[in-house]
Design a protein around this motif. Structure first.
Motif, PDB file in Angstrom:
ATOM      1  N   SER A 141       0.827  -1.212   0.000  1.00  0.00           N
ATOM      2  CA  SER A 141       0.000   0.000   0.000  1.00  0.00           C
ATOM      3  C   SER A 141       0.861   1.261   0.000  1.00  0.00           C
ATOM      4  CB  SER A 141      -0.902   0.005   1.230  1.00  0.00           C
ATOM      5  OG  SER A 141      -0.098  -0.044   2.380  1.00  0.00           O
ATOM      6  N   VAL A 142       2.121   1.113  -0.376  1.00  0.00           N
ATOM      7  CA  VAL A 142       3.045   2.239  -0.334  1.00  0.00           C
ATOM      8  C   VAL A 142       3.470   2.582  -1.758  1.00  0.00           C
ATOM      9  CG1 VAL A 142       5.319   2.967   0.469  1.00  0.00           C
ATOM     10  CG2 VAL A 142       3.869   1.592   1.949  1.00  0.00           C
ATOM     11  N   ASP A 143       3.377   3.869  -2.125  1.00  0.00           N
ATOM     12  CA  ASP A 143       3.771   4.280  -3.475  1.00  0.00           C
ATOM     13  C   ASP A 143       5.271   4.464  -3.611  1.00  0.00           C
ATOM     14  OD1 ASP A 143       1.342   4.186  -4.596  1.00  0.00           O
ATOM     15  OD2 ASP A 143       0.920   6.321  -4.539  1.00  0.00           O
ATOM     16  N   ASN A 144       5.834   5.250  -2.722  1.00  0.00           N
ATOM     17  CA  ASN A 144       7.264   5.555  -2.827  1.00  0.00           C
ATOM     18  C   ASN A 144       7.953   5.359  -1.489  1.00  0.00           C
ATOM     19  OD1 ASN A 144       7.576   6.734  -5.632  1.00  0.00           O
ATOM     20  ND2 ASN A 144       5.829   7.863  -4.830  1.00  0.00           N
ATOM     21  N   LEU A 145       9.198   4.933  -1.558  1.00  0.00           N
ATOM     22  CA  LEU A 145       9.969   4.733  -0.325  1.00  0.00           C
ATOM     23  C   LEU A 145      11.136   5.711  -0.328  1.00  0.00           C
ATOM     24  CD1 LEU A 145      10.344   0.848  -0.536  1.00  0.00           C
ATOM     25  CD2 LEU A 145       8.654   2.093   0.792  1.00  0.00           C
ATOM     26  N   PHE A 146      11.433   6.244   0.838  1.00  0.00           N
ATOM     27  CA  PHE A 146      12.696   6.974   0.953  1.00  0.00           C
ATOM     28  C   PHE A 146      13.225   6.826   2.361  1.00  0.00           C
ATOM     29  CE2 PHE A 146       9.269  10.094   1.414  1.00  0.00           C
ATOM     30  CZ  PHE A 146       9.545  10.650   2.648  1.00  0.00           C
ATOM     31  N   VAL A 147      14.527   7.036   2.494  1.00  0.00           N
ATOM     32  CA  VAL A 147      15.108   6.975   3.823  1.00  0.00           C
ATOM     33  C   VAL A 147      15.192   8.421   4.313  1.00  0.00           C
ATOM     34  CG1 VAL A 147      17.421   6.861   2.783  1.00  0.00           C
ATOM     35  CG2 VAL A 147      17.141   6.368   5.194  1.00  0.00           C
TER      36      VAL A 147
END
Length: 422
Positions: free
Chosen positions: A6-12
């Motif tokens: 359910s997550v579009d984009n990931l970033f740290v």
């Protein structure tokens, strides 16, 4: 984390400022952003970025099929996985992706925000559900494109100078600068700090600067393109994001052997996500538009191909059928369906607000007929909330409203309604 559904984009997250005080004066505010670069704790996030890259290189060939299979193979079920990941990472990513996309713009220039950045992904997509998928990514120039001469200083003694770009998502009306200004100044400082080379299209590192009123989050992107592009190959004018489809399906808590119907399936985003993630249910999709049915069939075919490549043994089917039908007269037995999940026509790109006044009550009536009394449930997405509320008030004897989840569909303020069959 890459397998979250359910997550579009990931970033740290490099650093987060809950209450960042911007100077009134534009020059001062931008100077502050420039100075900020020196103070940020870059080391650990860059390690995460490197780790992510090393995984990505191994995965790219397999990644495409993998995304589908691994989730089901893992011992973790989707719930555990979703809530079990480090909340500091996963939770934030989802919020931020939604905050930048979801903030209701206060004026024209305040809508400077971009969602996924997928430069390599041609014009394949014709916009998402009622939306032109804010892909007009503001690739803000990063000050002076002079090549960074100092090769030896590149990260980790690597001889290769890293290329980078800064993407700024800004929402709020109290800022003296635009997202382009912020990206340019911040980018210039990043370039000086690391001696990286600015490149808008073939970058190795994408630095994200998310500004939402007084909240500032600096991050490094871990996904090159949005994770919602996982299983649709043929897009229609209002194809729903897989991530949204997943959320809608999860709301109705499908149990093994449930029959799940999407009576207005368009290109099939919901049933395809359903068949992938809930293979022990049976999914039926239908639409009255022959073109949509054809696109959905093509999407199912490409999904089957992926499955074949992966298992290479006997071809296993997926529990999904597609039919052309009329929503007001479904060829299904009364009370034979457990769950209905659909994205109703908003009346913008498909149909019209005026037609919805007749369509919605008729839909709810027919959906009520095929749904199992007592246990049946429906999850419906629409942006035409006024019309839906009116239709629902007339159908109180069939449908009881459970919960409403507000959702931003490409800048449109839409609602997902969970209904229970009386």
């Amino acid at each position: 984390v890459h397998r979250l559904r359910s997550v579009d984009n990931l970033f740290v997250v490099v650093q987060e400022f809950k209450d960042y005080q911007f100077k009134e004066n534009k020059e001062d505010a931008l100077k502050d952003l420039e100075d900020l670069v020196q103070k940020l704790p870059w080391t650990d996030p860059l390690k995460v970025w490197e780790l992510n890259n090393s995984l990505k290189k191994k995965k790219t060939k397999r990644k495409k099929q993998n995304l589908q299979s691994t989730a089901s193979k893992e011992k973790l079920n989707d719930d555990g996985e979703e809530e079990g990941t480090d909340p500091k990472d996963a939770g934030k990513e989802e919020d931020c992706a939604q905050i930048t996309a979801g903030a209701e713009p206060a004026s024209d220039q305040d809508t400077e925000k971009a969602e996924g950045t997928a430069p390599q992904n041609g014009g394949e997509e014709e916009g998402d559900n009622e939306q032109s998928d804010a892909k007009g990514e503001l690739q803000a120039g990063c000050g002076g494109e002079a090549s960074a001469g100092d090769d030896s200083k590149a990260s980790d003694g690597d001889t290769k100078v890293l290329k980078f770009r800064v993407t700024c998502n800004r929402a709020g009306d109290k800022h003296s600068f635009t997202s382009n200004d912020a990206a340019r100044y911040f980018g210039g400082a990043v370039q000086e700090h690391f001696q990286w080379k600015a490149d808008m299209t073939n970058f190795d590192v994408e630095v994200l600067l998310n500004i939402h009123n007084n909240e500032v989050v600096v991050g490094i992107a871990l996904t090159e393109e949005s994770l919602h592009r996982r299983n649709i190959t043929h897009f229609g004018p209002t194809t729903l994001r897989s991530t949204l489809a997943y959320g809608m399906l999860r709301l109705c808590d499908p149990q093994p052997t449930d029959i799940i119907v999407d009576p207005m399936c368009g290109t099939g985003a919901i049933p395809i996500e359903g068949a992938t993630e809930w293979p022990s249910c049976y999914h039926i999709a239908g639409d009255n538009n022959p073109q949509a049915v054809k696109r959905a069939a093509n999407n199912i075919c490409s999904l089957l191909k992926k499955h074949e490549n992966k298992e290479s043994s006997a071809p296993s089917g997926i529990p999904l059928d597609i039919v052309q039908w009329d929503i007001c007269n479904l060829p299904l037995r009364t009370g034979s369906v457990d769950i209905i999940v659909t994205d109703m026509p908003f009346g913008k790109r498909i149909g019209s607000k005026k037609k919805n006044w007749d369509l919605y009550p008729a839909c709810l009536m027919e959906m009520g007929r095929i749904c199992t009394p007592g246990t049946g449930r429906a999850v419906l997405l629409t942006q035409d909330k006024k019309c839906f509320a009116k239709a629902l008030s007339r159908m109180g004897h069939i449908w009881r409203k459970g919960q409403t989840v507000w959702v931003n569909v490409g800048g449109l303020h839409a609602a997902v309604y969970l209904l229970k069959r009386t």
